[in-house]
Design an enzyme around this catalytic site. Sequence first.
Site, PDB file in Angstrom:
ATOM      1  N   LYS A 186       0.708   0.586   9.244  1.00  0.00           N
ATOM      2  CA  LYS A 186      -0.168   1.759   9.131  1.00  0.00           C
ATOM      3  C   LYS A 186      -0.183   2.555  10.439  1.00  0.00           C
ATOM      4  O   LYS A 186       0.494   2.200  11.395  1.00  0.00           O
ATOM      5  CB  LYS A 186      -1.583   1.324   8.746  1.00  0.00           C
TER       6      LYS A 186
HETATM    7  C1  LIG Z   1      -1.297  -1.560   3.170  1.00  0.00           C
HETATM    8  C2  LIG Z   1      -2.160  -1.182   2.037  1.00  0.00           C
HETATM    9  C3  LIG Z   1      -3.166  -2.035   1.585  1.00  0.00           C
HETATM   10  C4  LIG Z   1      -3.368  -3.420   2.130  1.00  0.00           C
HETATM   11  O1  LIG Z   1      -3.754  -3.426   3.461  1.00  0.00           O
HETATM   12  P1  LIG Z   1      -3.942  -4.844   4.229  1.00  0.00           P
HETATM   13  O2  LIG Z   1      -4.700  -4.476   5.447  1.00  0.00           O
HETATM   14  O3  LIG Z   1      -2.554  -5.331   4.517  1.00  0.00           O
HETATM   15  O4  LIG Z   1      -4.672  -5.747   3.317  1.00  0.00           O
HETATM   16  C5  LIG Z   1      -3.985  -1.596   0.562  1.00  0.00           C
HETATM   17  N1  LIG Z   1      -3.826  -0.389   0.008  1.00  0.00           N
HETATM   18  C6  LIG Z   1      -2.850   0.458   0.398  1.00  0.00           C
HETATM   19  C7  LIG Z   1      -2.739   1.794  -0.242  1.00  0.00           C
HETATM   20  C8  LIG Z   1      -1.970   0.079   1.419  1.00  0.00           C
HETATM   21  O5  LIG Z   1      -1.000   0.905   1.786  1.00  0.00           O
END
Ligand SMILES: *Cc1c(COP(=O)(O)O)cnc(C)c1O
Length: 389
Positions: A186
Amino acid sequence: MIPIIKPAVFDEEAQAAAEAVRSGWLAQGPRVAAFEAELAGAVEAPEGVALSSCTTALHLALAAHGIGPGDEVIVPSLSFIATTNAVAHCGATPVFADVEDAVPNLSAATVAPHIGARTRAVIVAHQVGFPADLGPLQALCDAHGLLLLEDAACAIGSTYQGRRIGAVAAGHPGGALVAWSFHPRKVLTTGEGGALTLADAALAARLRTLRQHAMSVNDQQRHAVAGLLLPSYPEVGWNYRMTDVQAAIGRVQLGRLDAIVARRRELAARYGVALAGLEGVTLPVDPPWGTTNHQSYVIRVAGGATRRDAVLDALLRGGIGARPGIMAAHLEPAWSALPRCPLPATEAWAAESIALPLFHTMQDAEHALVVASVAAALAATTPDRRRPS
Ligand SMILES: *Cc1c(COP(=O)(O)O)cnc(C)c1O
């Protein structure tokens, strides 16, 4: 290999983590409290609750609203599978709604047909950073008494109608309950990590209790009193805590938010110019209602999954760490048996999308090599060229 992303973490993050370790307070403590307040400030929300991931944030948000077996939650299939899994984690049933063709997000128009007597909530994902059109969605949810939960895993620093995703302001839709991820894929990272930001202080207090086993006394309170303070456990909770080491990294990362988003948008704009005019390719642009942080730079390649996969294969063989753009949960074995309506736009996005490398420290030569490689891979896989002459 040019990677899809390199987290923008530097010496300052390493020093902050080391300092947290040296302090002796490794698990949830004062840095987590500071991080969640600073996160809330950064996204213009009154409350922040730091958690172990976005997946646990989504689960906790639904659980705190008493959503469970027999309830339905409308979700996009076109999202990382955690969006759908979070509904299963509280025993409720996900109901897949389609996304728009132009933006990879749910809209009021795609959600409305799925609202029924059992519907309790809608999870809207701001997919790959594209803000969803929150106004009509909020109005639809309000009209039906539904919780609108925003999956903003990808969307820190994206904006909707001039304010950041997560912003809580009179007359501004959205922001009431927003889930964030700080996974290295992210825009900001704490290694693993997540959070909820929200408007409701009472709910925030409850979320903070539920994240640590529903314990009546938290660690800081216990450390603050001289004598005995016995905790009680009035209900079943979870261990969804972030550590102080993660929070220390996150505090430094928050300070980089504007610079990282600006850099991503600059690199994306340059892709936009360099890749313009390639036949059968759709480039990502801001929707009319906001701006994306380009958490991923996702292009669409006409010609179906076979051609997309050929382009991806050529890119990877050439050292370009491109990835399939956005997955669809209903196409995975874990969810393929769930009854659902047709999802044509979701399937088109899942089949045609490619995420290109984009990261803060990307060099001009790397950027140029990606552009040249995409053009070459597309030319080599043009449907016309593959036909025998
Ligand atoms: C990456 C992601 C998640 C999960 O995030 P984590 O912190 O790895 O649990 C959930 N929703 C979306 C849209 C994502 O891109």
